[in-house]
Design an enzyme around this catalytic site. Structure first.
Site, PDB file in Angstrom:
ATOM      1  N   VAL A  93       0.647  -1.260  -0.230  1.00 36.90           N
ATOM      2  CA  VAL A  93      -0.163  -0.247  -0.141  1.00 36.90           C
ATOM      3  C   VAL A  93       0.975   0.973   0.043  1.00 36.90           C
ATOM      4  CG1 VAL A  93      -1.898   1.385   0.861  1.00 36.90           C
ATOM      5  CG2 VAL A  93      -2.371  -1.113   1.165  1.00 36.90           C
ATOM      6  N   GLU A  94       1.681   1.297   0.537  1.00 37.27           N
ATOM      7  CA  GLU A  94       2.072   2.473   0.637  1.00 37.27           C
ATOM      8  C   GLU A  94       3.641   2.775  -0.364  1.00 37.27           C
ATOM      9  OE1 GLU A  94       2.906   4.930   3.055  1.00 37.27           O
ATOM     10  OE2 GLU A  94       1.510   3.747   4.424  1.00 37.27           O
ATOM     11  N   THR A  95       4.236   1.825  -1.109  1.00 40.53           N
ATOM     12  CA  THR A  95       4.997   2.765  -2.139  1.00 40.53           C
ATOM     13  C   THR A  95       5.475   1.308  -3.011  1.00 40.53           C
ATOM     14  OG1 THR A  95       7.251   0.914  -0.946  1.00 40.53           O
ATOM     15  CG2 THR A  95       6.636   3.273  -0.662  1.00 40.53           C
TER      16      THR A  95
END
Length: 309
Positions: A93-95
């Protein structure tokens, strides 16, 4: 410059180096704009939000990441008690597993938000103070590493690396999980995996506890206002939760800790609901959003299913 001198004295850093770093930081208008609240009321839609993060590209990238780092994920799960699928969900989700770690100079982002936080923001002073603390942590980190403060790139808010840790989170939670004597959240997948697991354990992740359970309602007894009042903070015992008209079944009835009613709006369509546990709440310590937490959970589940095919 007074801030720079005070920081140097507090942290025992070279005053000239700190002055130079802060003096060379450049105001970034894009960073300031992105920190502004939305001009129009935002209509929350879980299906739309979910589609941004749970898609074939992220699932495939997650499966490759899992297979390449399986032994490390198993070691992190054993040492910290955090399931591999939650760790993988966060990084995805982050990167997208390091594909997009941000292109803003971290020093510029942090300085902009510390010293020129948009005054129109309703919490401008509080946020400015927070980012002053992040400037202090960041410069202390870079000084101890003997590293250029203008080299790191990250998000517009100054979050860095595959797991998008703020500088204070790097200091508090990041770990050298590959044992090379250095913490590298950009290039060492082992350090990334261990650091995400370390973060969750620090916020009291409970091994073996589900993140949420299915829930429905008995409309004859339903007191939804009372159930929604604590928001995402688990507050209700199973007995008090069900007494207010929430209907849970099977393992949920045996749950020992508190529960929260989690509402996921779907724009004009009917909302979805789940009974969130303390572990669901722990995920929101990474990003204070039930939509974010559910995306992390469901991306991790999709990736796990792909890996096990």
């Amino acid at each position: 410059m007074q801030f720079a001198d005070d920081l140097a004295a507090r942290r025992n850093l070279d005053p000239a180096w700190v002055r130079d770093a802060i003096g060379q930081a450049r105001y970034n208008a894009t960073v300031a704009r992105l920190m502004q609240p939305a001009a129009r009321p935002f209509v929350k839609n879980w299906r739309v939000y979910r589609s941004r993060f749970i898609d074939p590209i992220r699932i495939e990238a997650g499966a490759r990441f899992w297979r390449a780092n399986q032994a490390t994920l198993e070691r992190a799960e054993k040492e910290y008690g955090v399931p591999a699928e939650i760790i993988v969900g966060i990084i995805g989700v982050e990167t997208i597993y390091g594909r997009d770690t941000g292109s803003f100079r971290v020093m510029d982002s942090l300085a902009t938000l510390a010293f020129d936080f948009p005054a129109s923001h309703p919490r401008a002073q509080e946020r400015s103070d927070f980012f002053k603390g992040e400037v202090e942590q960041f410069l202390t980190l870079q000084s101890r590493r003997g590293a250029d403060p203008f080299e790191p790139r990250g998000s517009y808010a100054g979050a860095m690396g595959m797991p998008q840790f703020m500088p204070s989170s790097v200091v508090k939670y990041a770990v050298d999980f590959d044992g090379d004597g250095n913490i590298d959240l950009l290039n060492s997948t082992a350090d990334v995996i261990g650091s995400v697991a370390s973060y969750f354990r620090a916020f009291n992740w409970q091994t073996g506890m589900p993140t949420h359970y299915p829930v429905s309602f008995d409309n004859s007894r339903l007191d939804k206002d009372a159930l929604m009042a604590p928001d995402i903070l688990p507050t209700f015992s199973v007995a008090s939760f069900t007494a207010k008209g929430a209907v849970i079944e099977g393992p949920a009835l045996e749950h020992k800790g508190p529960l929260a009613l989690i509402e996921l709006l779907n724009g004009p369509d009917a909302p979805q609901y789940v009974a969130g546990t303390e572990n669901f709440y722990v995920i929101t310590r990474y990003n204070w959003s039930s939509y974010y937490a559910m995306s992390v959970i469901e991306l991790g589940q999709e990736v796990a299913a792909r890996v096990k095919r």
